[in-house]
Design an enzyme around this catalytic site. Structure first.
Site, short mmCIF file in Angstrom:
data_model
loop_
_atom_site.label_atom_id
_atom_site.label_comp_id
_atom_site.label_asym_id
_atom_site.label_seq_id
_atom_site.Cartn_x
_atom_site.Cartn_y
_atom_site.Cartn_z
N CYS A 34 -16.18 9.49 -22.21
CA CYS A 34 -15.80 9.35 -20.50
C CYS A 34 -15.08 7.65 -20.62
O CYS A 34 -14.97 7.40 -19.44
CB CYS A 34 -17.10 9.20 -19.95
SG CYS A 34 -18.33 7.99 -20.38
N ASP A 85 -16.15 0.00 -23.46
CA ASP A 85 -17.23 -1.11 -23.62
C ASP A 85 -17.39 -1.10 -25.26
O ASP A 85 -17.32 -2.16 -25.99
CB ASP A 85 -18.58 -1.20 -23.19
CG ASP A 85 -18.50 -1.76 -21.80
OD1 ASP A 85 -18.30 -3.02 -21.79
OD2 ASP A 85 -19.03 -1.17 -20.93
N GLU A 137 -21.87 2.90 -26.24
CA GLU A 137 -21.02 1.93 -25.88
C GLU A 137 -21.36 0.51 -26.62
O GLU A 137 -20.50 -0.27 -26.42
CB GLU A 137 -21.25 1.50 -24.30
CG GLU A 137 -21.08 2.59 -23.41
CD GLU A 137 -21.21 1.84 -21.94
OE1 GLU A 137 -20.34 2.07 -21.36
OE2 GLU A 137 -22.36 1.91 -21.61
N HIS A 141 0.75 -1.13 -0.04
CA HIS A 141 0.06 0.24 -0.12
C HIS A 141 1.02 1.23 -0.04
O HIS A 141 0.61 2.28 -0.43
CB HIS A 141 -0.69 0.07 1.23
CG HIS A 141 -2.23 -0.51 0.68
ND1 HIS A 141 -2.84 -1.44 1.64
CD2 HIS A 141 -3.18 -0.55 -0.13
CE1 HIS A 141 -3.98 -2.02 1.15
NE2 HIS A 141 -4.15 -1.25 0.03
C1 PEP Z 1 -16.95 2.70 -20.96
O1 PEP Z 1 -17.32 1.53 -21.15
O2 PEP Z 1 -16.16 3.26 -21.56
C2 PEP Z 1 -17.49 3.30 -19.68
C3 PEP Z 1 -17.09 4.48 -19.34
O3 PEP Z 1 -18.19 2.35 -18.66
P1 PEP Z 1 -17.53 1.32 -17.48
O4 PEP Z 1 -15.97 1.46 -17.87
O5 PEP Z 1 -18.07 1.79 -16.23
O6 PEP Z 1 -17.99 0.15 -18.40
MG MG Z 2 -19.23 1.09 -20.12
#
Ligand code: PEP
Ligand code: MG
Length: 819
Positions: free
Chosen positions: A752, A705, A681, A444
């Site tokens: 994102c 995704d 996604e 850690h």
């Molecule tokens: C993604 O799929 O890019 C996303 C932001 O969602 P997660 O990583 O939480 O599946």
């Molecule tokens: Mg995702």
């Protein structure tokens, strides 16, 4: 003769439990009894009884006898895996039966062909009784006297924790690093949320499922089998939830950072070689760390007083963990140790012999540390430092001393044998770098140092402890080495590099709080991805202009029931407050697939990533989604509030969610339209982005995704991880389609997924049409600095060239050429 005599439930060869090819029975983890190797396929009641439980699979049955004893008859080993095939129940739970009544019929041949063994244990599962074996080592006829169950004087019959139905499940551990501290803490945490007594057995040992220390000490590695068993009212649910959690892989990284190669001697006496724990370069005077020893009395002031002192100190240290560390993983691991039932039981046993609370905790810690060392697993052995750290904090609390007392000159390169996390936290901001004789790169402290950007080298050997205090040294943590006698030229060059990198970081950090514009003035919003309330204020400090993705799963995972509306309201409100008026995009629950939740009914799925996850699950469990939407609207002030839905395939899912959201908003008397966006996604949603954007208020690309679905490359599979590159031109074409769809209806488009944190990818994402990037908080200063150097036309040209590439490698080469 007293007690109840049990007749053999079936004809067969009676043998001691030791002969059962399963340690759970052979080592009497379930209880004492006997086994029969069956010669027929009918289980009869061994005595008058009530059926306490009978699973759907009908491979086992528990019976309550008239004297309060409870027995389990388990047909064969691992037969739960047959899913009921070949078994037929003749009775139901709650039914009264007489001796000799048929209970379960089974197809002897079919089960024998498919099961690991047919040997059928018959065991006493509650306390307050004992077993006297009447017949063993020979063939017995059905109903022939087999066992006697006698009451034990002075022990209450049917001790609660072991009463009730029994459930069991064999699992294979998929965790890349085995059941180490973090997953063990999560398993222990989840086990604590059930009333049932949960045990995990492996390697011929058994652990209390609520004890992180005991779970770690099993030394379970990836691919190894373990047996989960539970007794109690919610045994079935407990076993199902724990199995689902462990089998999900818990999002554990494939390999912990920096594998630990053995240090290679440099051959140069003035260079000490260790292992990189946190990269970077530092120059400064060497200073030794000398922790203050904490003395505790051996003898206590009476059992009651010492128990009280221990309980109070445990509570005080637990309270001090809240917010103190700024590392929720570390705080959770330490909290799990403070709440560990095995450590507490060992300490109480010591106190009962007249020892002081401090001495007792020290002894219990030493025993636990010994067990971890005995596993021989370096990852688990590194966790001894956490045990010792918690010990130090507890003893400091008991004795009123400071756990991290140490006097070190500012800007020094600190040398220590080994450092504890709390000691590190006491030093952070004072020293320029750290080198330790022992320790590992995944401890850690190493993770804390990396998070703080402080250069650190571990496992440099005892030689470092002999270095003279005050000598000027260069710590080249990138190369994992310490130069103990740098010549003046070397020293000056290293100092120059340290200054340049500090200036770069400082200017990035200083500018990070300003809104982000490209060199040509184009506004690009840089938001943060958040997954807990603690991160919100830190993200703002790092320069986040809002939250572009709040992963709400943190509220829903590792528990036996969904969070209440009030609990959710509180969490969302805390995050909104941390963002201090900035926009907050809350993503509705994205569980399912690799993030199972035990309280949602879910059939076993062959391909969970293509199964009931994200908004599909939300719409299939509308109460859950409705409660979450209500909580978001109540918790997040209207001006900040936006909602986003995951794993959308087409517009119909948005329409259904919008209807639910509007209903909830009306119930709450909200009149303004709540912005509702869609995560892109799936390739389907990218292809249909124009249709979706007509109704959606914004689109945000989840590249993690989107990449796995576009490239058919499982994001959790180490073998395909390298293929799942979000800069693959196939993914970029889908992003372009989404951008075109958003533009057609005047919607904004963000990104994102993980690639948004990479400054090198920013020109392509912006060139494709993104105007918002939501990144990991720590990445924000460098990301903003990179975006400020860009201009829109060059980004658009670069994006076109990337779209014309034939592979991810080609795109990356293009970025390399550009840089
Ligand atoms: C993604 O799929 O890019 C996303 C932001 O969602 P997660 O990583 O939480 O599946
Ligand atoms: Mg995702």
């Amino acid at each position: 003769m007293s007690g109840i005599v049990l007749g053999a439930p079936l004809r067969g060869w009676a043998a001691p439990l030791d002969d059962v090819p399963d340690p759970v029975f052979a080592e009497r983890m379930m209880g004492d009894g006997i086994a029969i190797d069956p010669l027929e396929g009918l289980i009869r009641a061994p005595a008058a009884a009530t059926v306490a439980s009978l699973p759907e699979t009908a491979h086992a049955i528990t019976l309550d006898l008239a004297n309060g004893a409870q027995i389990l008859i388990h047909i064969g080993i691992d037969t739960v895996a047959l899913g009921g095939e070949g078994f037929e129940a003749c009775v139901a739970a709650g039914q009264k039966v007489a001796a000799g009544d048929p209970l379960i019929r089974f197809d002897l041949d079919a089960v024998a062909r498919r099961a690991k063994s047919l040997v059928t244990p018959i065991v006493l599962v509650n306390e307050g009784f004992r077993v006297v074996v009447e017949a063993t080592g020979r063939q017995v006829a059905a109903e022939e006297p087999l066992l006697r169950i006698e009451r034990v004087d002075g022990v209450p019959a049917g001790v609660a924790a072991k009463d009730g139905p029994i459930a069991e499940r064999r699992i294979v551990v998929p965790l890349p690093n085995g059941l180490h501290a973090r997953p063990a803490a999560r398993v222990a945490n989840l086990a604590k949320s059930f009333a049932a007594n949960v045990r995990v057995a492996a390697h011929e040992r058994t652990a209390d499922g609520r004890s992180m220390v005991a779970l770690m000490a099993l030394g379970l590695k990836r691919g190894e089998e373990a047996m989960l068993s539970a007794t109690g009212p919610d045994a079935e649910a407990a076993v199902a939830a724990l199995a689902a959690l462990i089998e999900s892989g818990m999002d554990e990284p494939e390999a912990l950072p920096s594998p630990a190669p053995s240090p290679v001697p440099s051959g140069d006496a003035s260079v000490l070689q260790g292992i990189t724990a946190s990269p970077g370069l530092a120059v400064g005077p060497l200073a030794h760390f000398r922790p203050v020893a904490i003395d505790v009395p051996t003898d206590g002031d009476g059992v009651a007083a010492e128990e009280r002192a221990l309980a109070e100190a445990l509570a005080a240290v637990a309270a001090s963990l809240d917010g103190a560390h700024g590392d929720s993983g570390l705080a959770a691991a330490h909290r799990a140790l403070l709440e560990d039932p095995e450590l507490a039981a060992d300490a109480r046993a010591e106190i009962a012999t007249g020892r002081s609370a401090g001495h007792a905790w020290r002894t219990a810690t030493a025993t636990a540390a010994e067990k971890l060392r005995a596993t021989g697993d370096p990852l688990l052995i590194e966790r001894v430092a956490d045990l010792e750290d918690v010990e130090r904090q507890l003893l400091a609390q008991l004795t009123g001393t400071s756990p991290s007392a140490a006097d070190v000159p500012a800007g020094a390169i600190l040398v220590a044998d080994e450092l504890l996390p709390s000691q590190f936290l006491g030093l952070r901001g004072k020293v320029a770098g750290i080198i330790t004789a022992r320790g590992g790169p995944t401890s850690h402290v190493a993770l804390l140092a990396a998070a703080a950007g402080l250069p650190m080298v571990v496992a440099a050997g005892r030689g470092v402890l002999a270095l003279a205090e005050g000598q000027q040294v260069v710590l080249d943590a990138d190369a994992g080495r310490l130069e103990t006698q740098p010549d003046p030229a070397k020293l000056a060059e290293a100092e120059q590099r340290v200054r340049a990198s500090a200036e770069r970081r400082a200017s990035q950090a200083a500018a990070a709080r300003e809104d982000c514009r490209m060199a040509d003035g184009t506004r690009i919003e840089i938001f943060a991805n958040l997954a807990s309330p603690a991160e919100a204020a830190l993200a703002v400090e790092a320069g986040a202009e809002g939250c572009g993705l709040l992963r709400t799963e943190f509220l829903f995972l590792d528990r036996s029931a969904a969070p209440s509306e009030e609990e959710q309201v509180e969490a969302y409100a805390a995050i909104a407050a941390g963002l201090d008026g900035r926009p907050l995009i809350v993503r509705t629950l994205d569980v399912g697939a690799d993030k199972p939740v035990p309280y949602l009914p879910r059939a076993r799925e062959e391909n969970p990533a293509l199964g009931m996850r994200g908004i599909r699950l939300g719409l299939a469990s509308p109460d859950l989604l409705r409660t979450q939407l209500r909580a978001i609207l109540r918790g997040v002030p209207e001006a900040q509030c936006r909602i986003m839905i995951p794993m959308v395939v087409d517009r119909s899912e948005l329409t259904a969610t919008r209807a639910l959201l509007d209903e909830v908003a009306a119930e709450l008397g909200r009149t303004g339209r709540v912005p509702l966006g869609v995560m892109i996604e799936t390739p389907a949603s990218a292809l249909l982005a124009a249709d979706i954007a007509e109704e959606a208020d914004f689109l945000s690309i989840g590249t993690n995704d989107l990449t796995q679905y576009a490239l058919a490359a499982d994001r959790l599979n180490p073998a395909t991880a390298a293929m799942a590159d979000a800069l693959h031109p196939a993914v970029l074409h889908l992003i372009r389609l989404a951008a075109d769809g958003a533009r057609k209806h005047g919607r904004w488009l963000g990104v994102c997924g993980g690639i948004a944190s990479d400054p090198a990818a920013a020109p392509i994402l912006i060139g494709l049409g993104a105007t918002e990037l939501s990144a990991a908080p720590a990445a924000i200063p460098a990301l903003k600095a990179a975006v400020r150097t860009l201009n829109a036309d060059a980004c658009a040209t670069l994006a076109e060239r990337a779209l014309a590439c034939g592979s991810a490698a080609e795109v990356r080469r293009l970025l390399g050429d550009k840089g």
